[in-house]
Design a protein around this motif. Structure first.
Motif, PDB file in Angstrom:
ATOM      1  N   MET A   1      42.122  33.794  49.143  1.00  0.00           N
ATOM      2  CA  MET A   1      41.502  34.528  47.862  1.00  0.00           C
ATOM      3  C   MET A   1      40.403  35.781  48.462  1.00  0.00           C
ATOM      4  O   MET A   1      39.645  35.237  49.105  1.00  0.00           O
ATOM      5  N   SER A   2      40.878  37.016  48.055  1.00  0.00           N
ATOM      6  CA  SER A   2      39.753  37.914  48.057  1.00  0.00           C
ATOM      7  C   SER A   2      39.018  37.952  46.800  1.00  0.00           C
ATOM      8  O   SER A   2      39.497  38.272  45.670  1.00  0.00           O
ATOM      9  N   GLN A   3      37.879  37.837  46.668  1.00  0.00           N
ATOM     10  CA  GLN A   3      36.878  37.416  45.714  1.00  0.00           C
ATOM     11  C   GLN A   3      36.006  38.580  45.586  1.00  0.00           C
ATOM     12  O   GLN A   3      35.389  39.281  46.339  1.00  0.00           O
ATOM     13  N   GLY A   4      35.719  38.857  44.019  1.00  0.00           N
ATOM     14  CA  GLY A   4      34.557  39.657  43.604  1.00  0.00           C
ATOM     15  C   GLY A   4      33.555  38.781  43.104  1.00  0.00           C
ATOM     16  O   GLY A   4      33.721  38.052  42.272  1.00  0.00           O
ATOM     17  N   LEU A   5      32.162  38.967  43.505  1.00  0.00           N
ATOM     18  CA  LEU A   5      31.053  38.519  43.080  1.00  0.00           C
ATOM     19  C   LEU A   5      30.448  39.671  41.958  1.00  0.00           C
ATOM     20  O   LEU A   5      30.139  40.734  42.286  1.00  0.00           O
ATOM     21  N   TYR A   6      30.523  39.128  40.952  1.00  0.00           N
ATOM     22  CA  TYR A   6      29.959  39.883  39.667  1.00  0.00           C
ATOM     23  C   TYR A   6      28.348  39.528  39.393  1.00  0.00           C
ATOM     24  O   TYR A   6      28.298  38.270  39.214  1.00  0.00           O
ATOM     25  N   ARG A   7      27.960  40.481  38.871  1.00  0.00           N
ATOM     26  CA  ARG A   7      26.514  40.118  38.080  1.00  0.00           C
ATOM     27  C   ARG A   7      26.143  40.661  36.752  1.00  0.00           C
ATOM     28  O   ARG A   7      26.836  41.883  36.605  1.00  0.00           O
TER      29      ARG A   7
ATOM     30  N   THR B   1      25.546  30.795  36.889  1.00  0.00           N
ATOM     31  CA  THR B   1      27.041  31.263  37.138  1.00  0.00           C
ATOM     32  C   THR B   1      27.791  30.733  36.055  1.00  0.00           C
ATOM     33  O   THR B   1      27.603  29.775  35.384  1.00  0.00           O
ATOM     34  N   VAL B   2      28.474  31.773  35.518  1.00  0.00           N
ATOM     35  CA  VAL B   2      29.834  31.333  34.591  1.00  0.00           C
ATOM     36  C   VAL B   2      30.902  30.927  35.536  1.00  0.00           C
ATOM     37  O   VAL B   2      31.285  31.776  36.178  1.00  0.00           O
ATOM     38  N   SER B   3      31.638  29.878  35.092  1.00  0.00           N
ATOM     39  CA  SER B   3      32.808  29.591  35.854  1.00  0.00           C
ATOM     40  C   SER B   3      33.903  28.809  35.070  1.00  0.00           C
ATOM     41  O   SER B   3      33.665  28.518  33.624  1.00  0.00           O
TER      42      SER B   3
ATOM     43  N   PRO C   1      30.466  44.420  39.896  1.00  0.00           N
ATOM     44  CA  PRO C   1      30.568  43.873  41.080  1.00  0.00           C
ATOM     45  C   PRO C   1      29.401  44.236  41.882  1.00  0.00           C
ATOM     46  O   PRO C   1      28.893  45.507  42.065  1.00  0.00           O
ATOM     47  N   ILE C   2      28.942  43.214  42.910  1.00  0.00           N
ATOM     48  CA  ILE C   2      27.967  43.508  43.553  1.00  0.00           C
ATOM     49  C   ILE C   2      28.369  43.059  45.264  1.00  0.00           C
ATOM     50  O   ILE C   2      27.575  43.315  46.081  1.00  0.00           O
ATOM     51  N   MET C   3      29.503  42.499  45.445  1.00  0.00           N
ATOM     52  CA  MET C   3      29.704  41.921  46.687  1.00  0.00           C
ATOM     53  C   MET C   3      31.245  41.555  46.584  1.00  0.00           C
ATOM     54  O   MET C   3      31.763  41.051  45.766  1.00  0.00           O
ATOM     55  N   GLU C   4      31.887  41.997  47.970  1.00  0.00           N
ATOM     56  CA  GLU C   4      33.247  41.383  48.069  1.00  0.00           C
ATOM     57  C   GLU C   4      33.300  40.140  48.964  1.00  0.00           C
ATOM     58  O   GLU C   4      32.430  39.908  49.870  1.00  0.00           O
ATOM     59  N   SER C   5      33.844  38.979  48.687  1.00  0.00           N
ATOM     60  CA  SER C   5      33.834  37.824  49.557  1.00  0.00           C
ATOM     61  C   SER C   5      35.235  37.507  49.516  1.00  0.00           C
ATOM     62  O   SER C   5      36.093  37.820  48.986  1.00  0.00           O
TER      63      SER C   5
ATOM     64  N   LYS D   1      18.176  37.831  48.299  1.00  0.00           N
ATOM     65  CA  LYS D   1      19.542  38.340  47.751  1.00  0.00           C
ATOM     66  C   LYS D   1      19.986  37.121  46.834  1.00  0.00           C
ATOM     67  O   LYS D   1      20.813  36.572  46.986  1.00  0.00           O
ATOM     68  N   GLU D   2      19.255  36.976  45.569  1.00  0.00           N
ATOM     69  CA  GLU D   2      19.462  35.850  44.803  1.00  0.00           C
ATOM     70  C   GLU D   2      20.831  35.755  44.391  1.00  0.00           C
ATOM     71  O   GLU D   2      21.467  34.700  44.222  1.00  0.00           O
ATOM     72  N   ALA D   3      21.266  36.788  43.692  1.00  0.00           N
ATOM     73  CA  ALA D   3      22.591  36.880  43.027  1.00  0.00           C
ATOM     74  C   ALA D   3      23.727  36.546  44.210  1.00  0.00           C
ATOM     75  O   ALA D   3      24.606  35.989  43.868  1.00  0.00           O
ATOM     76  N   GLU D   4      23.573  37.491  45.262  1.00  0.00           N
ATOM     77  CA  GLU D   4      24.592  37.358  46.212  1.00  0.00           C
ATOM     78  C   GLU D   4      24.802  35.987  46.702  1.00  0.00           C
ATOM     79  O   GLU D   4      25.939  35.659  47.324  1.00  0.00           O
ATOM     80  N   ASN D   5      23.673  35.364  46.988  1.00  0.00           N
ATOM     81  CA  ASN D   5      23.377  33.943  47.619  1.00  0.00           C
ATOM     82  C   ASN D   5      23.672  33.034  46.703  1.00  0.00           C
ATOM     83  O   ASN D   5      23.174  31.852  46.797  1.00  0.00           O
ATOM     84  N   SER D   6      23.884  33.206  45.371  1.00  0.00           N
ATOM     85  CA  SER D   6      23.976  32.060  44.426  1.00  0.00           C
ATOM     86  C   SER D   6      24.904  30.967  44.455  1.00  0.00           C
ATOM     87  O   SER D   6      24.364  29.840  43.984  1.00  0.00           O
TER      88      SER D   6
END
Length: 279
Positions: free
Chosen positions: A123-129, A212-214, A268-272, A21-26
């Protein structure tokens, strides 16, 4: 729980699992690669295993949050129950944990019961791809690489970004080091209008197929003009020339940022959850 002292041996043990799960575990992969490049003074890496089966992977680079990946989700509760007392005994210096929403919140609640101190969601985060940039109308101006002459401005914006995000302010030496590094490594980008910088972003934490873009920030007086959206779109398109996908984290309570990223093509692919632990 196993404590690892060699990041290369740790990588060999966990990377194949993380890449499933490369994106989720990025986040964990990117920081692990930076540890292997000797970019952190202090780090801790741990695994939970049972009869050769990998159950959980943990990593922290103080003072950053503890990053926790549960591999066998069917045993998540029992894994938390085993991990928490072991972590308290090791006394690894962290006060926050980041993980998939359910795991982070359960971990925080169980930590609170164990320590008799309340844990809270920071913080409730959204992980996007992103796999492809949508065709959008760009704002006026253009993207350019940040240079040494931008250092004072980016230091000011970095401080403002931390404040807007509710983050603990970095001490001066670390803040200067972070900004210097992103400029020296050609990671920082600026959206400029008629010679005036209005917005910034950076690339970070490359993985095998992604990046990742940050640090997406727009000067307060320049907001509402689509500069951040345009910068993220153009930067992401450039990054996709060498990577298969981009990722980014958002604050789910900020509807504006979540909206503009989805307009660019992020999904969105995961809530963190980012949980603060009382210690």
């Amino acid at each position: 729980m196993k404590v690892w002292n060699d990041p290369f041996a740790f990588s060999e043990r966990v990377m194949s699992e993380l890449l499933k799960k490369e994106a989720e575990n990025s986040l964990m992969i990117g920081i692990l690669e930076n540890i292997k490049r000797d970019l952190y003074d202090t780090y801790h890496q741990l695994t939970v295993e049972d009869d050769g089966q990998l159950l959980a992977i943990m990593q922290v680079t103080p003072p950053h949050p503890f990053n926790y990946v549960v591999v066998d989700t069917s045993q998540a509760t029992s894994i938390h129950a085993a991990v928490i007392p072991a972590l308290l005994q090791l006394d690894i210096p962290f006060t926050e944990v980041v993980s998939e929403k359910t795991h982070a919140e359960t971990f925080g609640a169980m930590w609170g019961k164990r320590t008799d101190e309340a844990a809270s969601t920071f913080m409730s985060q959204g992980l996007y791809r992103l796999d492809r940039v949508n065709d959008i109308v760009l704002a006026g101006g253009s993207m350019r690489q940040a240079t040494k002459s931008d250092q004072p401005l980016l230091e000011t914006w970095y401080r403002a970004f931390e404040q807007d995000s509710g983050l603990e302010p970095s001490h001066d030496e670390r803040m200067v080091s972070v900004v210097t590094s992103m400029i020296d490594n050609d990671d920082a980008f600026i959206w400029e209008v008629d010679g005036t910088p209005v917005s910034c972003a950076k690339r970070s934490r490359p993985t095998l197929n992604g990046i990742t873009v940050s640090f997406v920030y727009t000067a307060p007086t320049k907001r509402g003009n689509g500069y951040a959206r345009s910068l993220v779109a153009v930067l992401s398109r450039r990054l996709l020339e060498t990577k298969s996908f981009c990722t980014l984290y958002t604050d789910l309570t900020n509807p504006t940022s979540n909206k503009i990223y989805q307009e660019v093509g992020y999904r969105p692919i995961m809530e963190s959850s980012w949980i603060r632990l009382a210690r």
